[in-house]
Design a protein around this motif. Structure first.
Motif, PDB file in Angstrom:
ATOM      1  N   LEU A 175       0.816  -1.211   0.000  1.00 60.15           N
ATOM      2  CA  LEU A 175       0.000   0.000   0.000  1.00 60.15           C
ATOM      3  C   LEU A 175       0.852   1.265   0.000  1.00 60.15           C
ATOM      4  O   LEU A 175       0.465   2.278  -0.590  1.00 60.15           O
ATOM      5  CB  LEU A 175      -0.968  -0.006   1.179  1.00 60.15           C
ATOM      6  CG  LEU A 175      -2.122  -1.015   1.062  1.00 60.15           C
ATOM      7  CD1 LEU A 175      -3.057  -0.914   2.263  1.00 60.15           C
ATOM      8  CD2 LEU A 175      -2.904  -0.782  -0.231  1.00 60.15           C
ATOM      9  N   CYS A 178       1.806   1.743  -3.520  1.00 59.49           N
ATOM     10  CA  CYS A 178       0.632   2.196  -4.276  1.00 59.49           C
ATOM     11  C   CYS A 178       0.381   3.678  -4.037  1.00 59.49           C
ATOM     12  O   CYS A 178       0.081   4.428  -4.976  1.00 59.49           O
ATOM     13  CB  CYS A 178      -0.601   1.392  -3.874  1.00 59.49           C
ATOM     14  SG  CYS A 178      -0.623  -0.292  -4.503  1.00 59.49           S
ATOM     15  N   GLU A 203      -7.436   4.569  -4.505  1.00 62.29           N
ATOM     16  CA  GLU A 203      -6.916   4.206  -3.178  1.00 62.29           C
ATOM     17  C   GLU A 203      -7.793   3.164  -2.493  1.00 62.29           C
ATOM     18  O   GLU A 203      -7.287   2.212  -1.879  1.00 62.29           O
ATOM     19  CB  GLU A 203      -6.815   5.466  -2.319  1.00 62.29           C
ATOM     20  CG  GLU A 203      -5.711   6.418  -2.765  1.00 62.29           C
ATOM     21  CD  GLU A 203      -5.721   7.738  -2.011  1.00 62.29           C
ATOM     22  OE1 GLU A 203      -6.735   8.013  -1.316  1.00 62.29           O
ATOM     23  OE2 GLU A 203      -4.738   8.493  -2.112  1.00 62.29           O
ATOM     24  N   ALA A 207      -6.771  -0.668  -1.444  1.00 63.02           N
ATOM     25  CA  ALA A 207      -6.842  -1.134  -0.052  1.00 63.02           C
ATOM     26  C   ALA A 207      -7.663  -2.407   0.073  1.00 63.02           C
ATOM     27  O   ALA A 207      -7.390  -3.250   0.940  1.00 63.02           O
ATOM     28  CB  ALA A 207      -7.440  -0.031   0.823  1.00 63.02           C
TER      29      ALA A 207
END
Length: 544
Positions: A175, A178, A203, A207
């Motif tokens: 994450l 990302c 996002e 997740a």
């Protein structure tokens, strides 16, 4: 939304001949993509062909699409697949970050539109299915996007700790990586009223995702689920279980498969076409997972091995592994179409130019394994033209079609023209002539003034210089105007080229959907899905 049709974008003669249905194409493709009789014949074939795993297929699709959060309309399409006369149109693509290049979006739009049209025309349920090639392990091909930046492109890359030949469906998302990628990507665009929502979508889906392929699927679902698009991912356990009989045939009849492909390759060459696939005699045409790595196998006599020779298997060992652990097996570019045909009642397969070209190898392969090649429908291609770019094209008197087909020649001719601007040359020549004439007429007067009063000599000379300076000043203004005129044109040309033909490539192969959604909002997808694209072989230029 205005749509202009242009020449279909292919530099491949085989694909061009297929799209235009020139003589000899039935050697490679049993059906023609734009002929209603072909669809009726294919439907008749599918109604005669049993699909004993139809219910198992629907259950697997339902479970997966529920897991990735697909829309109720897509789930309803899966339920319709349970009907005995239900068929699918299908296309596939790698799991690129943020959906990858625009052509992925175009495939999805084409699937939805084709399914709707064919269902209306033939009165049977037609389900649009998007096959996510989650087992692809070419990370460098799917890990980046491009943004327009200055006169060039900015590459935004997702940096994940990938080792070896790990499939996208097995690569967990970091994450933090990302977030860094998304920051680089969204910060590279002008913030609009849509930016925050798009970034939140990226996002939140990241997740919720377990891996790279899952992230791709969740974004695609958010864009296309309400339009009834169904998704399947190649590494799903239920998919591999259903594929087991085909893998068994491939292992047992591997030599025959290789011979058929070599024969197809020779036939393509004999018809005057370049080879479309690199076919070699010892290829086994499937992968095997070892320690999480997707390894391509070769066949040496009656044994199979990895290229480096580290892993070796007998035919019997592979068949035993297939029985106990089918998830270890994975199809390649040749055998994936066989899996697709086995799994789905496929009315038509939608493919890009490269895919259409290599499907020319498969007619006899399908027949040998008890199937029939489906209708191969060249995918829709689109160029999106923003309002500012439309204005630049008008100011340049440059058709968008010429940008896509022949821009280099147009640009070369224009550059040659400004080097020989006859109007400017004539005007500038007149300045030189005028200065000579002024000196010729003014100098005698200066001499008379000096003869009359020697004290005015310096002033008279300065006056001559100032007179010529005024002419020079006007000449400089003309030269600056000429430069400005060309600089404005050059800027317009650069912006047109960057928007429609970035670095010489078609827009749909470079930019992401998110670049345009950032300006036009998420409803852009809905507008494109509803757009009246012609079903024939054309490239669609869409003015936004």
């Amino acid at each position: 939304m205005n749509i202009l049709n242009a020449q279909f974008p292919s530099s491949n003669r085989l694909v061009d001949d297929y799209v235009n249905q020139r003589m000899g194409m039935q050697t490679f493709f049993p059906y023609t993509p734009y002929d209603q009789a072909s669809y009726q014949a294919r439907l008749s074939y599918l109604q005669r062909r049993p699909l004993p795993h139809r219910e198992q297929l629907a259950e697997g699709l339902l479970a997966y699409n529920q897991a990735i959060g697909n829309h109720p309309d897509a789930l309803a399409r899966i339920h319709s697949l349970r009907q005995e006369n239900a068929v699918v149109v299908i296309a596939g693509q790698q799991a690129g970050v943020l959906t990858g290049p625009l052509y992925t979006i175009h495939k999805a739009i084409h699937l939805i539109q084709a399914a709707k049209q064919l269902e209306e025309e033939h009165g049977v349920p037609v389900v649009p299915v998007f096959w996510i090639a989650g087992e692809d392990h070419d990370w460098e091909e799917i890990n980046h996007l491009f943004l327009p930046a200055g006169e060039g492109l900015k590459k935004c890359r997702l940096d994940l700790a990938k080792t070896g030949k790990t499939s996208a469906s097995m690569m967990p998302l970091d994450l933090d990586a990302c977030r860094a990628f998304l920051a680089s990507f969204f910060d590279g665009m002008t913030e609009t009223e849509h930016t925050a929502a798009l970034r939140r979508l990226a996002e939140e889906t990241a997740a919720a995702a377990d891996n790279v392929a899952d992230w791709f699927a969740r974004i695609m679902v958010s864009l296309f689920g309400k339009h009834g698009l169904v998704f399947v991912e190649s590494s799903l356990p239920f998919v591999r279980e259903l594929e087991r009989p085909v893998f068994e045939q491939i292992i047992q009849q591997n030599e025959e498969l290789g011979s058929l492909l070599l024969r197809a390759d020779e036939q393509i060459k004999q018809n005057g076409y370049e080879p479309q696939l690199a076919i070699e005699e010892n290829q086994a045409h499937f992968f095997l997972y070892e320690e999480g790595q997707r390894l391509l196998l070769e066949r040496k006599q009656d044994r199979f091995m990895t290229k480096d020779g580290r892993y070796r298997y007998s035919r019997e060992q592979l068949l035993t592994m297939l029985e106990t652990d089918p998830a270890r097996f994975s199809a390649n570019v040749v055998t994936r179409p066989l899996m697709q045909e086995h799994l789905f009642p496929t009315l038509a397969f939608i493919g890009g130019p490269g895919e259409v070209a290599y499907w020319a190898y498969f007619a006899e392969v399908f027949s040998h394994f008890g199937y029939q090649l489906p209708i191969v429908l060249p995918r829709m291609s689109i160029t999106l033209v923003e309002g500012a770019i439309t204005r630049y094209l008008q100011q340049l008197d440059l058709p968008a079609t010429q940008v896509l087909h022949g821009f280099a020649g147009w640009k070369e001719a224009w550059l040659k023209q400004i080097k020989t601007d006859s109007q400017a040359e004539h005007l500038l020549a007149r300045f030189a002539q005028t200065k000579q004439e002024l000196l010729h007429q003014y100098q005698p007067l200066v001499q008379d003034v000096i003869a009359f009063d020697q004290g005015l000599a310096e002033l008279a000379e300065k006056n001559t210089v100032r007179l010529l300076e005024q002419v020079d000043f006007l000449q400089q203004k003309i030269e600056q105007s000429l430069r400005n005129r060309h600089e404005v044109t050059l800027t317009r040309m650069q912006r047109v080229e960057q928007a429609l033909l970035p670095e010489g490539r078609w827009q749909e192969r470079v930019y992401s959907y998110f670049v345009f959604a950032n300006k036009y909002g998420p409803e852009l997808i809905d507008q494109l899905v509803a757009a009246p694209f012609s079903p024939g072989p054309a490239h669609h230029i869409v003015s936004l």
